[in-house]
Every structure is written in C-alpha cells, then in structure tokens.
Design a protein around this motif. Structure first.
Motif, short mmCIF file in Angstrom:
data_model
loop_
_atom_site.label_atom_id
_atom_site.label_comp_id
_atom_site.label_asym_id
_atom_site.label_seq_id
_atom_site.Cartn_x
_atom_site.Cartn_y
_atom_site.Cartn_z
N ALA A 144 47.65 19.11 -48.11
CA ALA A 144 48.32 17.82 -47.91
C ALA A 144 49.52 17.62 -48.83
O ALA A 144 50.28 16.67 -48.66
CB ALA A 144 47.32 16.68 -48.15
N THR A 161 49.66 16.66 -51.94
CA THR A 161 49.56 15.37 -52.65
C THR A 161 50.30 15.38 -53.98
O THR A 161 50.85 14.35 -54.39
CB THR A 161 48.08 15.01 -52.89
OG1 THR A 161 47.42 16.09 -53.54
CG2 THR A 161 47.39 14.72 -51.57
N ASN A 172 48.43 22.75 -40.44
CA ASN A 172 48.04 21.57 -39.66
C ASN A 172 49.21 20.62 -39.47
O ASN A 172 49.01 19.48 -39.05
CB ASN A 172 46.83 20.85 -40.27
CG ASN A 172 47.01 20.58 -41.74
OD1 ASN A 172 48.13 20.40 -42.21
ND2 ASN A 172 45.91 20.55 -42.48
N ARG A 173 50.43 21.10 -39.76
CA ARG A 173 51.66 20.34 -39.49
C ARG A 173 52.84 21.30 -39.60
O ARG A 173 52.70 22.43 -40.05
CB ARG A 173 51.82 19.18 -40.48
CG ARG A 173 51.78 19.60 -41.95
CD ARG A 173 51.97 18.42 -42.88
NE ARG A 173 51.79 18.78 -44.28
CZ ARG A 173 52.22 18.05 -45.30
NH1 ARG A 173 52.85 16.90 -45.06
NH2 ARG A 173 52.03 18.45 -46.54
N ASP A 212 44.77 24.50 -37.63
CA ASP A 212 43.36 24.17 -37.85
C ASP A 212 42.74 23.71 -36.53
O ASP A 212 43.39 23.07 -35.71
CB ASP A 212 43.23 23.04 -38.88
CG ASP A 212 43.58 23.49 -40.29
OD1 ASP A 212 43.82 24.69 -40.50
OD2 ASP A 212 43.62 22.61 -41.18
N VAL A 264 40.22 21.64 -36.42
CA VAL A 264 39.72 20.28 -36.61
C VAL A 264 40.87 19.43 -37.14
O VAL A 264 41.71 19.91 -37.90
CB VAL A 264 38.53 20.24 -37.59
CG1 VAL A 264 37.32 20.90 -36.98
CG2 VAL A 264 38.89 20.92 -38.91
N ALA A 265 40.92 18.19 -36.71
CA ALA A 265 42.02 17.31 -37.10
C ALA A 265 41.85 16.85 -38.54
O ALA A 265 40.74 16.74 -39.05
CB ALA A 265 42.07 16.09 -36.17
N GLY A 266 42.99 16.57 -39.19
CA GLY A 266 42.96 16.07 -40.56
C GLY A 266 43.08 17.21 -41.55
O GLY A 266 43.28 18.38 -41.19
N PHE A 267 42.96 16.86 -42.83
CA PHE A 267 43.05 17.85 -43.90
C PHE A 267 41.64 18.17 -44.41
O PHE A 267 41.06 17.42 -45.18
CB PHE A 267 43.93 17.32 -45.04
CG PHE A 267 45.37 17.11 -44.64
CD1 PHE A 267 46.27 18.16 -44.65
CD2 PHE A 267 45.82 15.86 -44.24
CE1 PHE A 267 47.60 17.97 -44.28
CE2 PHE A 267 47.14 15.65 -43.86
CZ PHE A 267 48.03 16.71 -43.89
N HIS A 268 41.11 19.28 -43.96
CA HIS A 268 39.73 19.64 -44.30
C HIS A 268 39.65 20.81 -45.28
O HIS A 268 38.60 21.43 -45.42
CB HIS A 268 38.94 19.96 -43.03
CG HIS A 268 38.68 18.74 -42.18
ND1 HIS A 268 37.60 17.91 -42.38
CD2 HIS A 268 39.40 18.21 -41.15
CE1 HIS A 268 37.65 16.92 -41.50
NE2 HIS A 268 38.72 17.08 -40.74
N ASP A 283 30.82 21.01 -44.12
CA ASP A 283 31.73 20.59 -45.20
C ASP A 283 31.47 21.37 -46.50
O ASP A 283 31.51 20.81 -47.59
CB ASP A 283 31.60 19.09 -45.46
CG ASP A 283 32.80 18.52 -46.20
OD1 ASP A 283 33.90 19.08 -46.06
OD2 ASP A 283 32.64 17.51 -46.92
#
Length: 201
Positions: A21, A23, A60-61, A75, A77-81, A159
């Motif tokens: 991400a 961050t 993922n982007r 990825d 799966v959606a989002g940041f995993h 997870d």
C-alpha cells in the motif's frame, strides 16, 4: 537425498511482490518511485535478469505502468492482503517447477539468490527454501515448488503471515550472512536518497 541436478534458470519463474500500500511513502506505489533516475522496479528486474526464465510482477494497482517492465499478475483477492496474496497469485499461474519471490523494495537482491535457494531446496527435498541474512529470516526472499499453489490459497484464506505459512511447510533457511547488505530494503524517501548517495561513493 535426491540426486543432484544442474541448476538451470529455465526451471524458475520470479515473482516480484509489488502489491504493498506504500503507507510509508504517503500511499505512493513504491515500485514506481524513481531511484537513481529509473523506477525501483527496473532495478529489481535487472538484478533478476540472468537468474530466472520468466518474471512476473505481482500487483493490485497500476497494471499499465508495471506491464511496461514484465507481465503483471494481479492479486486474486481485492484489497491489500500482504505478500501472501502476491505469492498465491503467482503460484496459480507459474509454469515452471519453481517460483522465486523477491520484494519490490529491494533494488539489488543477491545475484546467486535463485541458484542457492533452489539448490538447497532440491538437496533437502524441501518445498520451500528461504534466505537468512545472519540475523533474521528474510521471508519474502524465498523459493517454492509450484505444487504449493493450493496450499497458498488456503493459507491466504486463513490470513496467515508468510513466515507462518513457510513454517507450516517445513521451510529450510539458507545462510546469506555473507551478503546481508543485499537485502537492504527501501521504505521511506530518505532510504531512497541514502541508497543513491551510497552508490555514488
């Protein structure tokens, strides 16, 4: 112990894990940040060029930007995993016997990373081999047998952290203490400038 087989890059695909991400960079995509005049992803690609047959970029982007360097692997799966999401996606499409993973924030991984990890895994008949820098395990610098794809998907659904999943698969550690600096990763803007300054020295 399995019989020795010569190392051949044609049996290995590399997955560059670039799905973070960002961050600590204000949300900017770390792999596309400039380092010494070119995107960080380009440095990593250059370091892997002679070690493997194929390179995938796990994302993922920003697929269009990354696709300029190598095929992208989004990825599943959606989002940041986290990095396990990238490993899962790469194993699902890996067409070689082995999958090597490296993070996008390390510009110069060891030039013998693939060979040493693969040789250690083959000799020990292990499904996972992971680098150890002499102080700690470096879980994102690892090699996996392709057959672990379904297991990675299950671990992602639960997870699990990457290191935990590796332990569940009896990962062996490979000593890279002689090349500890090669695992230097860049997280904040100051890290980028410090790396550039060190390269000029």
């Amino acid at each position: 112990m399995p019989p020795a087989t010569p190392f051949d890059p044609i049996n290995i695909t590399a997955a560059i894990l670039a799905g973070g991400a960002g961050t600590r960079l204000g949300g900017r995509d770390k792999g596309l940040e400039l380092l010494a005049g070119k995107p960080l992803i380009a440095h990593v690609m250059q370091s892997l060029r002679d070690q493997v047959r194929d390179v995938l970029i796990c994302i993922n982007r920003h697929a269009e930007q990354y696709a300029k360097f190598a095929p992208v692997c989004p990825d599943r799966v959606a989002g940041f995993h986290g990095p396990l999401a990238g490993i899962d996606a790469a194993l699902a499409v890996c067409a070689t016997s082995w999958l090597l993973t490296v993070p996008v924030d390390c510009p110069m991984p060891p030039k013998d990373l693939a060979q040493r990890l693969r040789d250690a895994a083959h000799t020990a008949d292990a499904r996972v081999a992971v680098a150890h820098d002499g102080v700690r395990r470096q879980p994102l610098f690892a090699i996996y047998r392709r057959e672990l794809g379904a297991d990675a998907a299950k671990a992602l659904s639960n997870d699990l952290a990457v290191w935990r999943w590796q332990d569940n698969n009896y990962a062996i550690e490979v000593d890279f203490s002689g090349a500890a600096q090669a695992f230097l990763n860049l997280n904040v803007a100051e890290d980028f400038s410090n790396w550039e300054e060190h390269q000029r020295d």
